[in-house]
Structures are given as C-alpha cells and as structure tokens.
Scaffold this motif. Structure first.
Motif, PDB file in Angstrom:
ATOM      1  N   THR A 263      66.531   3.723 -44.859  1.00 10.82           N
ATOM      2  CA  THR A 263      67.798   3.128 -44.451  1.00 10.82           C
ATOM      3  C   THR A 263      67.819   1.634 -44.794  1.00 10.82           C
ATOM      4  OG1 THR A 263      67.115   2.400 -42.240  1.00 10.82           O
ATOM      5  CG2 THR A 263      67.825   4.696 -42.470  1.00 10.82           C
ATOM      6  N   ILE A 264      69.015   1.074 -44.761  1.00 12.03           N
ATOM      7  CA  ILE A 264      69.150  -0.381 -44.892  1.00 12.03           C
ATOM      8  C   ILE A 264      69.614  -0.944 -43.548  1.00 12.03           C
ATOM      9  CG2 ILE A 264      69.463  -0.527 -47.365  1.00 12.03           C
ATOM     10  CD1 ILE A 264      72.469  -0.506 -46.925  1.00 12.03           C
ATOM     11  N   ARG A 265      69.047  -0.373 -42.484  1.00 12.69           N
ATOM     12  CA  ARG A 265      69.383  -0.834 -41.133  1.00 12.69           C
ATOM     13  C   ARG A 265      69.042  -2.304 -40.962  1.00 12.69           C
ATOM     14  NH1 ARG A 265      66.029   0.499 -35.948  1.00 12.69           N
ATOM     15  NH2 ARG A 265      67.376  -0.273 -34.300  1.00 12.69           N
ATOM     16  N   ARG A 266      67.881  -2.683 -41.438  1.00  8.90           N
ATOM     17  CA  ARG A 266      67.501  -4.101 -41.439  1.00  8.90           C
ATOM     18  C   ARG A 266      67.472  -4.528 -42.900  1.00  8.90           C
ATOM     19  NH1 ARG A 266      64.086  -1.496 -37.769  1.00  8.90           N
ATOM     20  NH2 ARG A 266      64.369  -2.153 -35.608  1.00  8.90           N
ATOM     21  N   ALA A 267      68.503  -5.230 -43.324  1.00 10.43           N
ATOM     22  CA  ALA A 267      68.750  -5.403 -44.756  1.00 10.43           C
ATOM     23  C   ALA A 267      67.973  -6.552 -45.392  1.00 10.43           C
ATOM     24  CB  ALA A 267      70.246  -5.604 -44.987  1.00 10.43           C
ATOM     25  N   TYR A 268      67.145  -7.272 -44.629  1.00  6.17           N
ATOM     26  CA  TYR A 268      66.372  -8.339 -45.251  1.00  6.17           C
ATOM     27  C   TYR A 268      65.431  -7.746 -46.288  1.00  6.17           C
ATOM     28  CZ  TYR A 268      67.995 -12.007 -42.112  1.00  6.17           C
ATOM     29  OH  TYR A 268      68.768 -12.916 -41.448  1.00  6.17           O
ATOM     30  N   GLU A 269      65.312  -8.449 -47.409  1.00  4.99           N
ATOM     31  CA  GLU A 269      64.569  -7.933 -48.552  1.00  4.99           C
ATOM     32  C   GLU A 269      63.116  -7.612 -48.204  1.00  4.99           C
ATOM     33  OE1 GLU A 269      63.860  -9.181 -53.250  1.00  4.99           O
ATOM     34  OE2 GLU A 269      64.689 -10.625 -51.816  1.00  4.99           O
ATOM     35  N   ASP A 270      62.431  -8.509 -47.504  1.00  5.67           N
ATOM     36  CA  ASP A 270      61.026  -8.256 -47.196  1.00  5.67           C
ATOM     37  C   ASP A 270      60.866  -7.054 -46.276  1.00  5.67           C
ATOM     38  OD1 ASP A 270      62.241  -9.968 -45.169  1.00  5.67           O
ATOM     39  OD2 ASP A 270      60.246 -10.193 -44.310  1.00  5.67           O
ATOM     40  N   THR A 271      61.812  -6.883 -45.338  1.00  2.81           N
ATOM     41  CA  THR A 271      61.744  -5.741 -44.430  1.00  2.81           C
ATOM     42  C   THR A 271      61.966  -4.440 -45.168  1.00  2.81           C
ATOM     43  OG1 THR A 271      62.597  -7.128 -42.637  1.00  2.81           O
ATOM     44  CG2 THR A 271      62.698  -4.743 -42.316  1.00  2.81           C
ATOM     45  N   PHE A 272      62.909  -4.439 -46.117  1.00  2.77           N
ATOM     46  CA  PHE A 272      63.156  -3.227 -46.902  1.00  2.77           C
ATOM     47  C   PHE A 272      61.902  -2.797 -47.651  1.00  2.77           C
ATOM     48  CE2 PHE A 272      63.994  -1.407 -51.067  1.00  2.77           C
ATOM     49  CZ  PHE A 272      64.663  -0.240 -50.713  1.00  2.77           C
ATOM     50  N   TRP A 273      61.244  -3.736 -48.329  1.00  5.59           N
ATOM     51  CA  TRP A 273      60.067  -3.377 -49.122  1.00  5.59           C
ATOM     52  C   TRP A 273      58.924  -2.907 -48.236  1.00  5.59           C
ATOM     53  CZ3 TRP A 273      60.879  -2.178 -53.803  1.00  5.59           C
ATOM     54  CH2 TRP A 273      61.837  -2.847 -54.570  1.00  5.59           C
ATOM     55  N   PHE A 274      58.765  -3.554 -47.093  1.00  2.30           N
ATOM     56  CA  PHE A 274      57.705  -3.107 -46.180  1.00  2.30           C
ATOM     57  C   PHE A 274      58.001  -1.689 -45.696  1.00  2.30           C
ATOM     58  CE2 PHE A 274      55.441  -2.546 -42.224  1.00  2.30           C
ATOM     59  CZ  PHE A 274      54.200  -3.090 -42.497  1.00  2.30           C
ATOM     60  N   THR A 275      59.263  -1.424 -45.342  1.00  2.00           N
ATOM     61  CA  THR A 275      59.643  -0.088 -44.885  1.00  2.00           C
ATOM     62  C   THR A 275      59.399   0.947 -45.968  1.00  2.00           C
ATOM     63  OG1 THR A 275      61.320  -0.974 -43.377  1.00  2.00           O
ATOM     64  CG2 THR A 275      61.542   1.334 -44.030  1.00  2.00           C
ATOM     65  N   LEU A 276      59.756   0.616 -47.207  1.00  2.00           N
ATOM     66  CA  LEU A 276      59.560   1.549 -48.307  1.00  2.00           C
ATOM     67  C   LEU A 276      58.079   1.902 -48.470  1.00  2.00           C
ATOM     68  CD1 LEU A 276      60.359   3.145 -50.787  1.00  2.00           C
ATOM     69  CD2 LEU A 276      60.431   1.011 -52.083  1.00  2.00           C
ATOM     70  N   PHE A 277      57.212   0.894 -48.476  1.00  2.00           N
ATOM     71  CA  PHE A 277      55.789   1.169 -48.626  1.00  2.00           C
ATOM     72  C   PHE A 277      55.223   1.863 -47.388  1.00  2.00           C
ATOM     73  CE2 PHE A 277      55.984  -1.854 -52.163  1.00  2.00           C
ATOM     74  CZ  PHE A 277      55.147  -1.225 -53.074  1.00  2.00           C
ATOM     75  N   HIS A 278      55.783   1.579 -46.237  1.00  2.00           N
ATOM     76  CA  HIS A 278      55.396   2.265 -45.008  1.00  2.00           C
ATOM     77  C   HIS A 278      55.658   3.767 -45.140  1.00  2.00           C
ATOM     78  CE1 HIS A 278      55.171   2.628 -40.492  1.00  2.00           C
ATOM     79  NE2 HIS A 278      55.955   3.655 -40.761  1.00  2.00           N
ATOM     80  N   GLU A 279      56.827   4.127 -45.664  1.00  2.00           N
ATOM     81  CA  GLU A 279      57.156   5.546 -45.840  1.00  2.00           C
ATOM     82  C   GLU A 279      56.253   6.196 -46.878  1.00  2.00           C
ATOM     83  OE1 GLU A 279      59.029   6.856 -43.690  1.00  2.00           O
ATOM     84  OE2 GLU A 279      59.734   4.963 -42.883  1.00  2.00           O
TER      85      GLU A 279
END
Length: 251
Positions: free
Chosen positions: A133-149
C-alpha cells in the motif's frame, strides 16, 4: 446517475467476484493479526481490499520463478530500480523487476478500515502475489515496506499455498525478522556500522554513503531518524512523498 442500493451491491459483487458481500469478513483472519497503534479494522472493508489485491495480482504477467538462492539478485534489481527509474514509472518498473523473480507485484492505495502495509500470498503454481500500500507515502517508508514484504517471502512466512499473509503489523517474531531483512537489504550492516562510528551526519556524508550503497539518501536519513541519531525534522526536505493517483487500477 446514482445507483440504487441493489445496483451498488450487484456492482460490488461483480467487481469482487463474490456471491454475497456479507462473506467478505470471512476472508480476514483478524484473530491472527495485530495492527499497529489505534488502527480500526472493518472486516468487510478489509475483505474487499484483499479481494481487490487478489484479483489485480492475477492480471500481472510473471516471467520468472522465485528461487531463494537468487535473493541477492532480487535485492540488487529492486535497488537498481530505486536509483534509475523516475517515481512516476516506479510501479511498472517494479512489476517487471519483481515479475522476473516470480513475484506478481502491485501498488495500491489503502482503504480506511483496512490499515495494513501489504499482502503476500503463494499461489498453487509456485508464484507469489505481493501487494504494497501507499498508506504512508514517504519514499523511505515505501522502500522499507517493500523490502519488508520481500523478507516475509525469503523467511518462509508465506510458504503455505493459498494462505495469504496480511501485514499489519502481525506476529512479533516474524515482523522483527522481516524488519531485519529490510534493514540489512537496504544498507549493508558492516558498512552502516562504520558510517555510524564516523559520526559525520552532514548531508554530504549521508549522500556519499547512500551512493556507495546504491540507495537514495532518504533511506539513510530515515534510518538515522528512526534510531534517533538525528532529529526527525533534520533533512526532512529530502524525504519526498510518492503520489500515484492511479495506484488502484493501473499502478
């Protein structure tokens, strides 16, 4: 022209490919998941979100197959996308990169009532479906979430065919392992320790280290902020927000 209640229900049933909207709540194993903070969960909304994730992922072409031995290549491919692709083209570029590793990837907006970070499922033909999701749209958060998944796949959290993994936050041990995977996939642990020991947190030093790691400076800034090595407001102007208005239907 506005739809009647019956027409709206019929449209939802057709879109979600279900016979009874009331059954949506049964798709969500809420008892198995712990969501962060004061997040309010609506089982029907969560169920609808899951169905959209599943249906959308079915339409994505996957050219490769997943092999845990290729984790290093997967990490490198995603970081290369991060560094070389304009933000407006990221969803498609990530779909291609992830698809070459057997992962059908999609970016969606979050729904109010479905406060989750992502969804991962293994299909019966050996591929993976992953929605972030892009619930938290900050760039660093998105990339961390992606690698987390990705970490959940690598760690074997999604090995049961057909049993989706909703990431909300969930089971503490699995979440900590996925966090550790994301942290180390983004920044090499030994190199990061050396960087921290130098104690130079100027933007030039951060940018130089980020380039060495083949990541955006915001990744390093976010890490330093989270670890309280620098204040939350320092260098925040370098942490941009993603705005993908077509994230639901087209990515």
């Amino acid at each position: 022209q506005e739809q009647s209640a019956d027409q709206t229900i019929l449209s939802l049933r057709n879109a979600l490919r279900i016979s009874n909207i009331a059954n949506l709540g049964e798709l969500v194993p809420l008892g198995s998941f712990r969501l962060a903070g004061d997040s309010a969960v609506n089982p029907l909304v969560m169920g609808a979100w899951l169905r959209l994730c599943q249906i959308t992922s079915e339409t994505i072409r996957v050219d490769g197959t997943y092999d845990k031995k290729n984790t290093g290549k997967l990490i490198a491919d995603v970081r290369n996308v991060m560094m070389s692709v304009p933000s407006s083209e990221l969803p498609e570029a990530l779909r291609n990169a992830m698809g070459s590793h057997g992962i059908a990837f999609y970016v969606v907006r979050h729904f109010k009532g479905a406060p989750v970070q992502g969804y991962v499922m293994r299909t019966d033909d050996g591929f993976y479906q992953m929605t972030v999701t892009i619930r938290r749209a900050y760039e660093d958060t998105f990339w961390f979430t992606l690698f987390h998944e990705i970490g959940h796949i690598v760690n074997g959290d999604v090995d049961v065919v057909g049993r989706g993994f909703i990431d909300g936050v969930s089971d503490g041990k699995r979440e900590k392992k996925a966090d550790a995977f994301a942290r180390d996939a983004l920044l090499d642990p030994s190199a990061y320790r050396r960087f921290v020991s130098d104690g130079d947190y100027t933007y030039n030093a951060i940018r130089s280290f980020a380039l060495e790691q083949n990541v955006k400076p915001c990744i390093v800034i976010g890490r330093l902020q989270k670890e309280k090595r620098i204040p939350w407001d320092r260098f925040s102007k370098y942490k941009t927000r993603f705005k993908w208005n077509n994230a639901v239907s087209k990515g």
